[in-house]
Scaffold this motif. Structure first.
Motif, PDB file in Angstrom:
ATOM      1  N   TYR A 245      17.139  44.884  -1.230  1.00 31.73           N
ATOM      2  CA  TYR A 245      17.066  43.542  -0.683  1.00 31.73           C
ATOM      3  C   TYR A 245      17.972  43.407   0.541  1.00 31.73           C
ATOM      4  O   TYR A 245      18.982  44.082   0.674  1.00 31.73           O
ATOM      5  N   LYS A 246      17.584  42.516   1.412  1.00 35.21           N
ATOM      6  CA  LYS A 246      18.387  42.201   2.588  1.00 35.21           C
ATOM      7  C   LYS A 246      18.824  40.747   2.529  1.00 35.21           C
ATOM      8  O   LYS A 246      18.318  39.954   1.758  1.00 35.21           O
ATOM      9  N   ASN A 247      19.772  40.404   3.399  1.00 33.72           N
ATOM     10  CA  ASN A 247      20.259  39.019   3.493  1.00 33.72           C
ATOM     11  C   ASN A 247      20.789  38.504   2.168  1.00 33.72           C
ATOM     12  O   ASN A 247      20.490  37.405   1.730  1.00 33.72           O
ATOM     13  N   ILE A 248      21.576  39.334   1.467  1.00 32.29           N
ATOM     14  CA  ILE A 248      22.089  38.923   0.168  1.00 32.29           C
ATOM     15  C   ILE A 248      23.558  38.559   0.256  1.00 32.29           C
ATOM     16  O   ILE A 248      24.280  38.977   1.155  1.00 32.29           O
ATOM     17  N   GLY A 249      24.013  37.757  -0.707  1.00 29.86           N
ATOM     18  CA  GLY A 249      25.422  37.403  -0.775  1.00 29.86           C
ATOM     19  C   GLY A 249      26.239  38.619  -1.196  1.00 29.86           C
ATOM     20  O   GLY A 249      25.746  39.539  -1.835  1.00 29.86           O
ATOM     21  N   ILE A 365       9.436  28.927   3.418  1.00 34.30           N
ATOM     22  CA  ILE A 365       9.068  27.903   4.403  1.00 34.30           C
ATOM     23  C   ILE A 365      10.004  27.932   5.613  1.00 34.30           C
ATOM     24  O   ILE A 365       9.570  27.728   6.757  1.00 34.30           O
ATOM     25  N   ARG A 366      11.277  28.207   5.370  1.00 36.16           N
ATOM     26  CA  ARG A 366      12.262  28.217   6.459  1.00 36.16           C
ATOM     27  C   ARG A 366      12.312  29.546   7.210  1.00 36.16           C
ATOM     28  O   ARG A 366      13.195  29.751   8.041  1.00 36.16           O
ATOM     29  N   GLY A 367      11.386  30.454   6.940  1.00 36.29           N
ATOM     30  CA  GLY A 367      11.309  31.688   7.723  1.00 36.29           C
ATOM     31  C   GLY A 367      11.926  32.900   7.071  1.00 36.29           C
ATOM     32  O   GLY A 367      12.220  33.887   7.760  1.00 36.29           O
ATOM     33  N   ASP A 371      16.927  32.550  10.195  1.00 33.97           N
ATOM     34  CA  ASP A 371      17.973  31.684  10.745  1.00 33.97           C
ATOM     35  C   ASP A 371      18.934  31.350   9.607  1.00 33.97           C
ATOM     36  O   ASP A 371      18.742  30.377   8.876  1.00 33.97           O
ATOM     37  N   PRO A 372      19.987  32.153   9.404  1.00 32.53           N
ATOM     38  CA  PRO A 372      20.890  31.974   8.264  1.00 32.53           C
ATOM     39  C   PRO A 372      21.499  30.581   8.172  1.00 32.53           C
ATOM     40  O   PRO A 372      21.624  30.020   7.077  1.00 32.53           O
TER      41      PRO A 372
END
Length: 511
Positions: A245-249, A365-367, A371-372
């Motif tokens: 996974y990407k963009n993870i905490g 929905i937010r992409g 856009d973090p």
């Protein structure tokens, strides 16, 4: 990208109206049929229709972010009112403890609000990654986007809606077909096999009825213990999760969120026990044990229900709470303490899972995190509006729960919980749970963190073999044709099935 706030009048007005209706209808159906409908996809179709009305502020609802906010408050209110508030209130009502109705409602409020907050912190971490399956969240987002775009996608969504309703009319669970094309295939196979074994056990095993045993509960315990260990290992193993996974905490944020959740649930347990007077039946030692047990089992319920929902779209909250109740009986808590425990931890699983579903839809929905800053902003908005939904749901449960109970409209879960708190635990039950925990643990261990063991146990608790057969058949079809042609039609199938079932349930519940 322009940020959208939940505070806009059209969002709040339409959201509150839909939330009140959702709570009232879900409670009625829960009392009559023992289940609450998922209002997200049903609400999505309603909002898409309303958004087409060319009247002033109503046109603002054409924005899919606003639509998702409205769905967030409506689904939160519906699940909290029916699965949490009404069940807890009806449980003490059956026990003849009407004096506990208002106090236990505060327990439901605390448990649900903490659960929503916790998912807000844990979503998009390695435990609950945004890129996880979350089939119901994908279905909601896909439906909203298809309705907004129209054209080919809108036509495909309509095809799915119509076909789903028609299949449902003929008794074929179209929702199972739709979910099978979105969810993790391994967990769907496990769920389907479990349902088939439960439904046809007397034919398969020569008259033995799995539903009359504690096999499913034992498997759930074993799988649940291993699942918790797996989650801890995921937090400590960033490399594997980073590949998946990407963009993870980060690990530190995840640990803080989990530890913080335990702390909040323990504080909530103390407040609930004080308000309900549960401590009066216990000594100091047992009171301390109850608080610790309530705090820990709340987190366990939250994590296991959320994990299963993420992988499969099913949240086995009732099964997990039943296991915690059984362990509480083994410890020796009093009937009142057990009823308060069930009301408190029973308010955790479904709001937690429902929040994850809503946040997955919002993330798409937010992409999908491109856009973090906007993603964090939108997520905060959803968490806050879901908290409003919790308040509305609990309020509706207090206002209408007793009214429904006085008319003998009682959730089957409440009848089960009330009878369970007054029963005793036999050595045979303990042995049965321990024996069947072993295969549950092995299944969960062999297949990794895909919730296979949890979902097999969930299937064994659901007496719906036709749904199980449909799931397996749909998985076979998915292996043959893939998912290219079902990306929009699958959510339509789920929504069509839900719309027909929703209408049929309303008719049966009110007429």
């Amino acid at each position: 990208m322009k940020r959208v706030s939940f505070k806009e009048p059209i969002t709040l007005i339409f959201g509150v109206i839909l939330a009140v209706l959702s709570a009232a209808i879900c409670m009625q159906i829960m009392g009559q049929l023992g289940t609450a409908p998922n209002t997200s996809l049903i609400g999505a179709v309603l909002i898409m229709i309303v958004a087409k009305i060319p009247l002033g502020m109503v046109r603002l609802l054409k924005n899919v972010e606003r639509q998702n906010y409205v769905l967030s408050i409506a689904s939160s209110a519906g699940f909290t009112a029916a699965n949490c508030g009404f069940v807890a209130i009806a449980t003490v009502f059956i026990m003849g403890r009407n004096d506990l109705i208002v106090p236990i409602s505060f327990g439901v409020l605390f448990g649900s609000m903490i659960a929503v907050f916790a998912m807000g912190r844990l979503f998009d971490t390695k435990v609950f990654p945004a890129r996880g399956a979350w089939p119901m969240g994908v279905a909601v987002a896909t439906a909203l986007q298809a309705g907004d775009e129209g054209g080919k996608k809108g036509w495909q969504l309509l095809q799915g809606l119509v076909f789903g309703a028609v299949l449902s009319f003929f008794g074929i669970p179209a929702a199972g077909i739709g979910i099978a094309f979105i969810a993790n295939m391994l967990t769907m196979v496990a769920l389907g096999i479990g349902m088939i074994l439960r439904g046809y056990s007397q034919y398969i095993f020569g008259g033995f009825d799995i539903g009359q045993s504690n096999i499913a509960q034992g498997i759930m315990i074993g799988a649940g213990v291993v699942a918790l260990i797996q989650i801890i290992r995921v937090i400590k193993n960033p490399n594997k999760a980073e590949r998946d996974y990407k963009n993870i905490g980060n690990d530190r944020e995840t640990r803080k969120a989990l530890i913080g959740s335990v702390g909040l649930f323990v504080i909530g347990a103390v407040l609930v026990a004080l308000i309900t007077g549960a401590f009066s039946d216990m000594g100091i030692g047992m009171s301390v044990l109850w608080v610790v047990f309530a705090g820990v089992t709340a987190v366990v319920t939250m994590v296991l229900t959320g994990t299963a929902s993420m992988h499969s779209g099913w949240g086995p909250a009732f099964a997990v709470v039943t296991i915690c109740l059984t362990i509480g009986m083994l410890i020796g808590f009093s009937p009142v303490a057990l009823a308060v425990l069930v009301g408190y931890i029973g308010a955790v699983g479904m709001p937690f899972a429902d929040t994850g579903i809503g946040l997955k839809a919002g993330w798409i929905i937010r992409g999908e995190g491109v856009d973090p800053e906007n993603e964090r902003y939108g997520r905060r908005q959803q968490v806050i509006i879901k908290q409003f939904g919790v308040v509305i749901g609990v309020g509706m449960a207090v206002v209408f729960g007793v009214m429904l109970a006085n008319n003998d409209i009682l959730p089957p879960m409440s009848v089960f919980y009330a009878s369970k708190t007054a029963s005793t635990v036999s050595p045979e039950l303990i042995w049965e749970l321990v024996i069947w925990a072993i295969p549950g643990a092995i299944l969960q261990l062999v297949f990794g963190n895909k919730s296979v063991g949890l979902m097999l146990a969930t299937g064994l608790l659901i007496n719906n073999p036709i749904f199980g057969i449909t799931l397996l058949a749909a998985i076979g079809l998915r292996l043959i044709i893939g998912t290219k042609h079902t990306a929009v039609r699958a959510p339509g199938l789920i929504a069509g099935d839900g719309l027909f079932g929703f209408g049929a349930n309303i008719f049966r519940a009110f007429f």
